[in-house]
Enzyme design. Structure first.
Site, PDB file in Angstrom:
ATOM      1  N   GLN A   1      12.948  34.918  11.583  1.00 34.11           N
ATOM      2  CA  GLN A   1      11.601  35.305  11.126  1.00 34.11           C
ATOM      3  C   GLN A   1      10.836  36.012  12.252  1.00 34.11           C
ATOM      4  O   GLN A   1      10.122  36.995  12.024  1.00 34.11           O
ATOM      5  CB  GLN A   1      10.845  34.044  10.686  1.00 34.11           C
ATOM      6  CG  GLN A   1       9.404  34.285  10.261  1.00 34.11           C
ATOM      7  CD  GLN A   1       9.305  34.991   8.929  1.00 34.11           C
ATOM      8  OE1 GLN A   1       9.961  34.628   7.985  1.00 34.11           O
ATOM      9  NE2 GLN A   1       8.481  36.025   8.854  1.00 34.11           N
TER      10      GLN A   1
ATOM     11  N   ASP B   1       0.956  29.856   7.672  1.00 35.79           N
ATOM     12  CA  ASP B   1       2.158  29.480   6.925  1.00 35.79           C
ATOM     13  C   ASP B   1       1.736  28.386   5.943  1.00 35.79           C
ATOM     14  O   ASP B   1       0.617  27.852   6.027  1.00 35.79           O
ATOM     15  CB  ASP B   1       3.217  28.965   7.932  1.00 35.79           C
ATOM     16  CG  ASP B   1       4.565  28.621   7.282  1.00 35.79           C
ATOM     17  OD1 ASP B   1       4.788  28.987   6.110  1.00 35.79           O
ATOM     18  OD2 ASP B   1       5.399  27.974   7.951  1.00 35.79           O
TER      19      ASP B   1
ATOM     20  N   ARG C   1      12.244  41.753   7.859  1.00 35.69           N
ATOM     21  CA  ARG C   1      13.260  40.695   7.987  1.00 35.69           C
ATOM     22  C   ARG C   1      14.664  41.302   7.892  1.00 35.69           C
ATOM     23  O   ARG C   1      15.576  40.923   8.612  1.00 35.69           O
ATOM     24  CB  ARG C   1      13.094  39.640   6.880  1.00 35.69           C
ATOM     25  CG  ARG C   1      11.793  38.861   6.864  1.00 35.69           C
ATOM     26  CD  ARG C   1      11.622  37.997   8.073  1.00 35.69           C
ATOM     27  NE  ARG C   1      12.782  37.142   8.321  1.00 35.69           N
ATOM     28  CZ  ARG C   1      13.137  36.068   7.591  1.00 35.69           C
ATOM     29  NH1 ARG C   1      12.384  35.676   6.583  1.00 35.69           N
ATOM     30  NH2 ARG C   1      14.214  35.362   7.900  1.00 35.69           N
TER      31      ARG C   1
ATOM     32  N   HIS D   1      12.539  28.830  13.285  1.00 37.92           N
ATOM     33  CA  HIS D   1      12.859  29.903  12.323  1.00 37.92           C
ATOM     34  C   HIS D   1      12.987  31.221  13.098  1.00 37.92           C
ATOM     35  O   HIS D   1      12.156  32.124  12.970  1.00 37.92           O
ATOM     36  CB  HIS D   1      11.750  29.981  11.269  1.00 37.92           C
ATOM     37  CG  HIS D   1      12.109  30.776  10.053  1.00 37.92           C
ATOM     38  ND1 HIS D   1      13.358  31.315   9.840  1.00 37.92           N
ATOM     39  CD2 HIS D   1      11.364  31.121   8.972  1.00 37.92           C
ATOM     40  CE1 HIS D   1      13.356  31.958   8.680  1.00 37.92           C
ATOM     41  NE2 HIS D   1      12.174  31.857   8.134  1.00 37.92           N
TER      42      HIS D   1
ATOM     43  N   ARG E   1      20.860  27.726   6.802  1.00 39.54           N
ATOM     44  CA  ARG E   1      19.470  27.289   6.583  1.00 39.54           C
ATOM     45  C   ARG E   1      19.495  25.855   6.088  1.00 39.54           C
ATOM     46  O   ARG E   1      20.205  25.537   5.141  1.00 39.54           O
ATOM     47  CB  ARG E   1      18.750  28.163   5.555  1.00 39.54           C
ATOM     48  CG  ARG E   1      17.489  27.457   5.030  1.00 39.54           C
ATOM     49  CD  ARG E   1      16.613  28.297   4.162  1.00 39.54           C
ATOM     50  NE  ARG E   1      15.926  29.303   4.934  1.00 39.54           N
ATOM     51  CZ  ARG E   1      14.847  29.962   4.503  1.00 39.54           C
ATOM     52  NH1 ARG E   1      14.353  29.695   3.316  1.00 39.54           N
ATOM     53  NH2 ARG E   1      14.277  30.875   5.243  1.00 39.54           N
TER      54      ARG E   1
ATOM     55  N   CYS F   1       4.670  34.393   6.979  1.00 40.69           N
ATOM     56  CA  CYS F   1       6.120  34.527   6.785  1.00 40.69           C
ATOM     57  C   CYS F   1       6.492  34.600   5.305  1.00 40.69           C
ATOM     58  O   CYS F   1       7.549  35.134   4.958  1.00 40.69           O
ATOM     59  CB  CYS F   1       6.838  33.352   7.450  1.00 40.69           C
ATOM     60  SG  CYS F   1       6.220  31.742   6.918  1.00 40.69           S
TER      61      CYS F   1
HETATM   62  N1   CP Z   1      10.020  33.754   5.249  1.00 40.82           N
HETATM   63  C1   CP Z   1      11.155  33.233   4.725  1.00 40.82           C
HETATM   64  O1   CP Z   1      12.017  32.714   5.424  1.00 40.82           O
HETATM   65  O2   CP Z   1      11.243  33.365   3.380  1.00 40.82           O
HETATM   66  P1   CP Z   1      12.356  32.701   2.455  1.00 40.82           P
HETATM   67  O3   CP Z   1      12.109  31.208   2.466  1.00 40.82           O
HETATM   68  O4   CP Z   1      12.132  33.306   1.106  1.00 40.82           O
HETATM   69  O5   CP Z   1      13.698  33.020   3.020  1.00 40.82           O
HETATM   70  N1  NVA Z   2       7.393  26.399   7.213  1.00 42.91           N
HETATM   71  C1  NVA Z   2       7.995  26.930   6.024  1.00 42.91           C
HETATM   72  C2  NVA Z   2       8.558  28.284   6.275  1.00 42.91           C
HETATM   73  C3  NVA Z   2       9.172  28.947   5.089  1.00 42.91           C
HETATM   74  C4  NVA Z   2       9.719  30.307   5.390  1.00 42.91           C
HETATM   75  C5  NVA Z   2       9.053  25.974   5.507  1.00 42.91           C
HETATM   76  O1  NVA Z   2       9.836  25.459   6.300  1.00 42.91           O
HETATM   77  O2  NVA Z   2       9.076  25.719   4.295  1.00 42.91           O
END
Ligand code: CP
Ligand code: NVA
Length: 332
Positions: free
Chosen positions: A136, A229, A315, A133, A106, A270
């Protein structure tokens, strides 16, 4: 269907049938878990989780899923590893590939996870980049499928920053799965023309449409799913807050918007979400801009139409399926 050895970097790399297979496998793993049937099918394997951005759901889902499958897990964050600072992505990938059977990443650019995959020689999974993502998505579409019983022909509207990682991934996934996708966002936050074109070509083959609009009524009428989001994503600086808030304020998901959609419309997010002032950021936003919620009101977030916690649980089941499918060729 044999996905052993494959990376999971973006859904554009997967066929409709492969995505459907991963959803099927997810359901199987969910059933095993719910019935307390042990499934340590990957005992003896080990995975590494690299997080250059923070996480609750993705990290915990990978860890629980790996432990349920009998695997060992190492968590590394930006501060506690050499990656990027003292060691190149290429060298890091080569080292980790010798120690681990799979790697999750990530962080920032999609190019980083693609490079890790190229040099690690083991399945590499994208746990969120600036652009996409993908893990997700499986959680989201498992939730939608469980609720409606089918996916094909449904209408999903994403409201908010239409070019962020989640919105991009939803547009790709809907096109692949035969779901009509609408991006409802101010013009400045529309997806890139290139990605729209790519998705429209895929959508056409599956008899569905991709609609990009700034018009709320047009965007939400007939929606079976309204998805939003955060207004600013991880890695975006605080300097953009004011402009982004001004752009997106009219697009907050509230009860009035939900009532403009199809009678059976559900709400997804999400997470994490700013639906109240019970977070540090939420409080700061309230003090600076007078908003007690951002992308969704507390009322919608906590309504019966909201399936956000089922979605969060899914998830884990779906990440388990992704790891299993790419690390094993045994039928479940
Ligand atoms: N939705 C999601 O990816 O959550 P986190 O940032 O907590 O992993
Ligand atoms: N768009 C958001 C998603 C988090 C799960 C981010 O990148 O912070």
């Amino acid at each position: 269907m044999n996905l052993k050895g494959r990376n999971f970097l973006k859904l554009l790399d997967y066929t409709t049938e492969e995505i459907k297979y991963l959803l099927y496998l997810s359901q199987r793993f969910k059933d095993l878990k719910k019935n307390n049937i042990p499934h340590k099918y990957l005992e003896g394997k080990n995975i590494a989780l690299l997080f250059e951005k923070t996480s609750t759901r993705t990290r915990c889902s990978f860890e629980v899923a790996a432990m349920d499958l009998g695997m060992g897990v190492t968590y590394l964050d930006a501060a506690s590893s050499q990656m990027g600072h003292k060691e190149s992505i290429e060298d890091t990938a080569k080292v980790l590939g010798r120690l681990y059977d799979g790697i999750e990443y990530r962080g920032y650019g999609q190019d980083i996870v693609e490079e890790l995959a190229k040099y690690s020689g083991v399945p590499t999974w994208n746990g969120l980049t600036n652009e996409f993502h993908p893990t997700q998505m499986l959680g989201d579409f498992l939730t939608i499928k469980e609720h409606f019983g089918y996916l094909k022909g449904l209408n999903l509207t994403f409201v908010g920053d239409g070019r962020n990682n989640v919105a991009n991934s939803l547009m790709v996934s809907c096109a692949k799965l035969g779901i009509n996708y609408t991006c409802l966002a101010p013009d400045k936050l529309h997806p890139s023309p290139d990605l729209i074109e790519t998705c429209r070509e895929i959508a056409k083959q599956n008899d569905v449409n991709i609609t990009i609009t700034n018009n709320i009524e047009e965007g939400v009428k007939n929606a079976n799913v309204i998805y939003t989001d955060v207004w600013f994503s991880m890695g975006e600086p605080e300097e953009i807050w004011e402009e982004r808030i001004n752009l997106l304020k009219p697009y907050q998901v509230n009860t009035e918007m939900m009532e403009m959609a199809n009678f059976n419309c559900i709400f997804l997010h999400c997470l994490p979400s700013f639906h109240d002032t019970n977070t540090k950021v939420g409080k700061k936003i309230y003090e600076k801009y007078g908003l007690s919620a951002m992308e969704v009101t507390d009322e919608v977030f906590n309504s019966e139409k909201s399936l956000v916690f089922e979605e969060a649980e899914n998830r884990m089941h779906t990440i388990k399926a992704i790891m299993y499918a790419t690390l094993s060729d045994k039928e479940l």
